[in-house]
Design an enzyme around this catalytic site. Sequence first.
Site, PDB file in Angstrom:
ATOM      1  N   ARG A  88      29.086  52.297  19.948  1.00 30.34           N
ATOM      2  CA  ARG A  88      29.140  50.823  19.978  1.00 30.34           C
ATOM      3  C   ARG A  88      30.359  50.299  20.752  1.00 30.34           C
ATOM      4  O   ARG A  88      30.912  49.255  20.398  1.00 30.34           O
ATOM      5  CB  ARG A  88      29.180  50.228  18.560  1.00 30.34           C
ATOM      6  CG  ARG A  88      27.937  50.444  17.746  1.00 30.34           C
ATOM      7  CD  ARG A  88      26.927  49.345  18.020  1.00 30.34           C
ATOM      8  NE  ARG A  88      25.647  49.674  17.416  1.00 30.34           N
ATOM      9  CZ  ARG A  88      25.261  49.243  16.217  1.00 30.34           C
ATOM     10  NH1 ARG A  88      26.020  48.454  15.525  1.00 30.34           N
ATOM     11  NH2 ARG A  88      24.096  49.578  15.747  1.00 30.34           N
ATOM     12  N   ARG A 107      30.672  43.792  19.558  1.00 32.22           N
ATOM     13  CA  ARG A 107      31.180  42.492  19.129  1.00 32.22           C
ATOM     14  C   ARG A 107      32.678  42.417  18.912  1.00 32.22           C
ATOM     15  O   ARG A 107      33.220  41.333  18.736  1.00 32.22           O
ATOM     16  CB  ARG A 107      30.445  42.069  17.842  1.00 32.22           C
ATOM     17  CG  ARG A 107      29.023  41.650  18.114  1.00 32.22           C
ATOM     18  CD  ARG A 107      28.250  41.538  16.822  1.00 32.22           C
ATOM     19  NE  ARG A 107      28.040  42.863  16.262  1.00 32.22           N
ATOM     20  CZ  ARG A 107      27.410  43.110  15.110  1.00 32.22           C
ATOM     21  NH1 ARG A 107      26.976  42.099  14.379  1.00 32.22           N
ATOM     22  NH2 ARG A 107      27.238  44.335  14.687  1.00 32.22           N
ATOM     23  N   ARG A 167      27.170  36.948  25.136  1.00 33.14           N
ATOM     24  CA  ARG A 167      26.167  36.808  24.074  1.00 33.14           C
ATOM     25  C   ARG A 167      25.922  35.362  23.667  1.00 33.14           C
ATOM     26  O   ARG A 167      24.846  35.026  23.167  1.00 33.14           O
ATOM     27  CB  ARG A 167      26.588  37.637  22.848  1.00 33.14           C
ATOM     28  CG  ARG A 167      26.033  39.032  22.812  1.00 33.14           C
ATOM     29  CD  ARG A 167      24.549  39.075  22.434  1.00 33.14           C
ATOM     30  NE  ARG A 167      24.338  39.111  20.990  1.00 33.14           N
ATOM     31  CZ  ARG A 167      23.709  38.175  20.305  1.00 33.14           C
ATOM     32  NH1 ARG A 167      23.240  37.104  20.903  1.00 33.14           N
ATOM     33  NH2 ARG A 167      23.536  38.292  19.010  1.00 33.14           N
ATOM     34  N   ASP A 210      19.300  49.230  22.437  1.00 30.04           N
ATOM     35  CA  ASP A 210      19.239  49.421  20.984  1.00 30.04           C
ATOM     36  C   ASP A 210      18.194  50.479  20.659  1.00 30.04           C
ATOM     37  O   ASP A 210      17.242  50.680  21.422  1.00 30.04           O
ATOM     38  CB  ASP A 210      18.893  48.114  20.268  1.00 30.04           C
ATOM     39  CG  ASP A 210      19.310  48.185  18.805  1.00 30.04           C
ATOM     40  OD1 ASP A 210      20.495  47.943  18.513  1.00 30.04           O
ATOM     41  OD2 ASP A 210      18.464  48.515  17.956  1.00 30.04           O
ATOM     42  N   TYR A 256      13.079  52.065   9.705  1.00 22.99           N
ATOM     43  CA  TYR A 256      13.189  50.645  10.082  1.00 22.99           C
ATOM     44  C   TYR A 256      11.821  49.975  10.130  1.00 22.99           C
ATOM     45  O   TYR A 256      11.656  48.827   9.726  1.00 22.99           O
ATOM     46  CB  TYR A 256      13.869  50.493  11.445  1.00 22.99           C
ATOM     47  CG  TYR A 256      15.370  50.356  11.359  1.00 22.99           C
ATOM     48  CD1 TYR A 256      15.956  49.209  10.852  1.00 22.99           C
ATOM     49  CD2 TYR A 256      16.204  51.379  11.787  1.00 22.99           C
ATOM     50  CE1 TYR A 256      17.336  49.075  10.767  1.00 22.99           C
ATOM     51  CE2 TYR A 256      17.587  51.266  11.699  1.00 22.99           C
ATOM     52  CZ  TYR A 256      18.143  50.119  11.191  1.00 22.99           C
ATOM     53  OH  TYR A 256      19.502  50.000  11.099  1.00 22.99           O
TER      54      TYR A 256
HETATM   55  O1  CP3 Z   1      27.885  50.575  22.888  1.00 17.92           O
HETATM   56  C1  CP3 Z   1      26.943  51.253  22.451  1.00 17.92           C
HETATM   57  O2  CP3 Z   1      27.073  52.139  21.583  1.00 17.92           O
HETATM   58  C2  CP3 Z   1      25.575  51.075  23.075  1.00 17.92           C
HETATM   59  C3  CP3 Z   1      24.704  50.152  22.495  1.00 17.92           C
HETATM   60  C4  CP3 Z   1      24.102  50.361  21.121  1.00 17.92           C
HETATM   61  C5  CP3 Z   1      23.773  49.272  20.305  1.00 17.92           C
HETATM   62  N1  CP3 Z   1      23.065  49.738  19.258  1.00 17.92           N
HETATM   63  C6  CP3 Z   1      24.119  47.877  20.579  1.00 17.92           C
HETATM   64  C7  CP3 Z   1      24.079  46.899  19.483  1.00 17.92           C
HETATM   65  C8  CP3 Z   1      23.658  51.514  20.494  1.00 17.92           C
HETATM   66  C9  CP3 Z   1      23.844  52.962  20.906  1.00 17.92           C
HETATM   67  C10 CP3 Z   1      22.985  51.102  19.317  1.00 17.92           C
HETATM   68  C11 CP3 Z   1      22.322  52.049  18.415  1.00 17.92           C
HETATM   69  C12 CP3 Z   1      21.803  51.564  17.131  1.00 17.92           C
HETATM   70  N2  CP3 Z   1      21.190  50.380  16.851  1.00 17.92           N
HETATM   71  C13 CP3 Z   1      21.796  52.339  15.959  1.00 17.92           C
HETATM   72  C14 CP3 Z   1      22.283  53.761  15.869  1.00 17.92           C
HETATM   73  C15 CP3 Z   1      23.740  53.839  15.679  1.00 17.92           C
HETATM   74  C16 CP3 Z   1      24.184  53.467  14.313  1.00 17.92           C
HETATM   75  O3  CP3 Z   1      24.886  52.463  14.194  1.00 17.92           O
HETATM   76  O4  CP3 Z   1      23.853  54.209  13.378  1.00 17.92           O
HETATM   77  C17 CP3 Z   1      21.216  51.565  14.947  1.00 17.92           C
HETATM   78  C18 CP3 Z   1      21.017  51.968  13.507  1.00 17.92           C
HETATM   79  C19 CP3 Z   1      20.809  50.329  15.534  1.00 17.92           C
HETATM   80  C20 CP3 Z   1      20.091  49.222  14.888  1.00 17.92           C
HETATM   81  C21 CP3 Z   1      20.938  48.025  14.908  1.00 17.92           C
HETATM   82  N3  CP3 Z   1      21.163  47.254  16.022  1.00 17.92           N
HETATM   83  C22 CP3 Z   1      21.628  47.447  13.823  1.00 17.92           C
HETATM   84  C23 CP3 Z   1      21.644  48.001  12.415  1.00 17.92           C
HETATM   85  C24 CP3 Z   1      22.276  46.309  14.318  1.00 17.92           C
HETATM   86  C25 CP3 Z   1      23.034  45.286  13.554  1.00 17.92           C
HETATM   87  C26 CP3 Z   1      24.386  45.789  13.222  1.00 17.92           C
HETATM   88  C27 CP3 Z   1      25.196  44.765  12.466  1.00 17.92           C
HETATM   89  O5  CP3 Z   1      26.256  45.199  12.006  1.00 17.92           O
HETATM   90  O6  CP3 Z   1      24.813  43.592  12.364  1.00 17.92           O
HETATM   91  C28 CP3 Z   1      22.012  46.236  15.689  1.00 17.92           C
HETATM   92  C29 CP3 Z   1      22.533  45.225  16.620  1.00 17.92           C
HETATM   93  C30 CP3 Z   1      23.391  45.693  17.737  1.00 17.92           C
HETATM   94  N4  CP3 Z   1      23.135  46.781  18.511  1.00 17.92           N
HETATM   95  C31 CP3 Z   1      24.564  45.051  18.220  1.00 17.92           C
HETATM   96  C32 CP3 Z   1      25.002  45.802  19.317  1.00 17.92           C
HETATM   97  C33 CP3 Z   1      26.166  45.521  20.201  1.00 17.92           C
HETATM   98  C34 CP3 Z   1      25.170  43.760  17.697  1.00 17.92           C
HETATM   99  C35 CP3 Z   1      24.175  42.666  17.787  1.00 17.92           C
HETATM  100  C36 CP3 Z   1      24.662  41.350  18.309  1.00 17.92           C
HETATM  101  O7  CP3 Z   1      25.173  41.265  19.447  1.00 17.92           O
HETATM  102  O8  CP3 Z   1      24.456  40.368  17.611  1.00 17.92           O
END
Ligand code: CP3
Length: 367
Positions: free
Chosen positions: A35, A39, A48, A86, A164
């Site tokens: 990540r 954010r 964003r 994602d 999911y």
């Molecule tokens: O920088 C990176 O790592 C690349 C981008 C990336 C994102 N998601 C961007 C993202 C990667 C590799 C992911 C993987 C992802 N997404 C996982 C596996 C990794 C982990 O955390 O276990 C999972 C479970 C997801 C599903 C997901 N997407 C969730 C649970 C969330 C919300 C998280 C929260 O805390 O609210 C997301 C959203 C997400 N994916 C964001 C980002 C930057 C934030 C969303 C936003 O901008 O509002």
Amino acid sequence: MTTYKAENFPALQNDLVLRASRGEKIERAPVWIMRQAGRYLPEFHEIRKDHSFFEVCRTPELACQLTLQPIDRYGKLLDASIIFSDILVIPQAMGLEVLMVPGKGPVFPAPLETPADFSRLTENVDVEKELGYVYQAITLTRHRLEGRVPLYGFIGAPWTLMAYMIEGGGSKTLHKAKGWLWKYPKESHALLQRITDIAIEFLVGQVKAGAQMLQVFESWGGELSPDAFKEFSLPYIRQISNKVKGRLTSEGLDLVPMTIFAKGSWYALEDLSESNYEVVSLDWTIDPAYARKMTNDKVALQGNMDPTVLYGGEDAIRTIATKMVHAFGKDSKHIVNLGHGILPTVDPEALKVYLETVQKVSAEIRK
Ligand code: CP3
């Protein structure tokens, strides 16, 4: 607008991550952060605020800009980039709607309730058509990176994606998704296989588009018992690495190193080290010496400082990061990361302290 082709990419200047993955000699352990485009960076919010999350994912120019933000900010302190996207783009490609709700995370308005809902899933998903935007983002980013660091592609592992698709979002107990495993084992395997087929196609496509490393996220591995993991997660994780490598080989393409991150699945370390992945990524609950013992030095290890240490101030970050680097040892194949993604409220300067510390210490112990 220039359209880029997946060829004539700029020469790679920093291949530390690739060398560490292959067990070749490294002068220090490379570092990147799950990540890392996220954010906690003010420049992320700048983009964003005008675009929804999945709009960014689907717009190669924006996904590329976000991928490059941490690389531009931290410069030589980061040794890899990961494409902004994602794991939930696969369920979308299969026909399910996914929304990213501020403050709540991902939400499926109509998750799978029983196997009868398979009728709502697309048969024979055209991966190129549904997810070609990720390929375009990867190709564009490879050009714009100008060879500074390698670029990771990724997917969510089948069990995590199935969970999911059934839970409809985050969940404390995962009782709906796990309930399926016990109530509908045959249909659960059918769903896991459908996701696996798409995942393989998607990863091969990401490599063709320019991905130089691949990571598979089994974020909900730790919710499964060792037996359930062996039945519902591991076989698909193995199919993915074996078939991706088989496909790349049969198409005359170079293999890329693959990483498996099964969060919480400490009990599966030995099996994971025998699954045709070059790197096994560790969460922070695993002692590096224990991981090394269980994996018999067969794989490189990635990780694994607790991401919350980044809230502990500079002294704590330096002390704990130094201890972690020493624990992985100087000869070991180690890629530094955190034990899970960086949290949204971390101070970007705290991450800088971590990156500086691990680069300095891991170079010193190899002198
Ligand atoms: O920088 C990176 O790592 C690349 C981008 C990336 C994102 N998601 C961007 C993202 C990667 C590799 C992911 C993987 C992802 N997404 C996982 C596996 C990794 C982990 O955390 O276990 C999972 C479970 C997801 C599903 C997901 N997407 C969730 C649970 C969330 C919300 C998280 C929260 O805390 O609210 C997301 C959203 C997400 N994916 C964001 C980002 C930057 C934030 C969303 C936003 O901008 O509002």
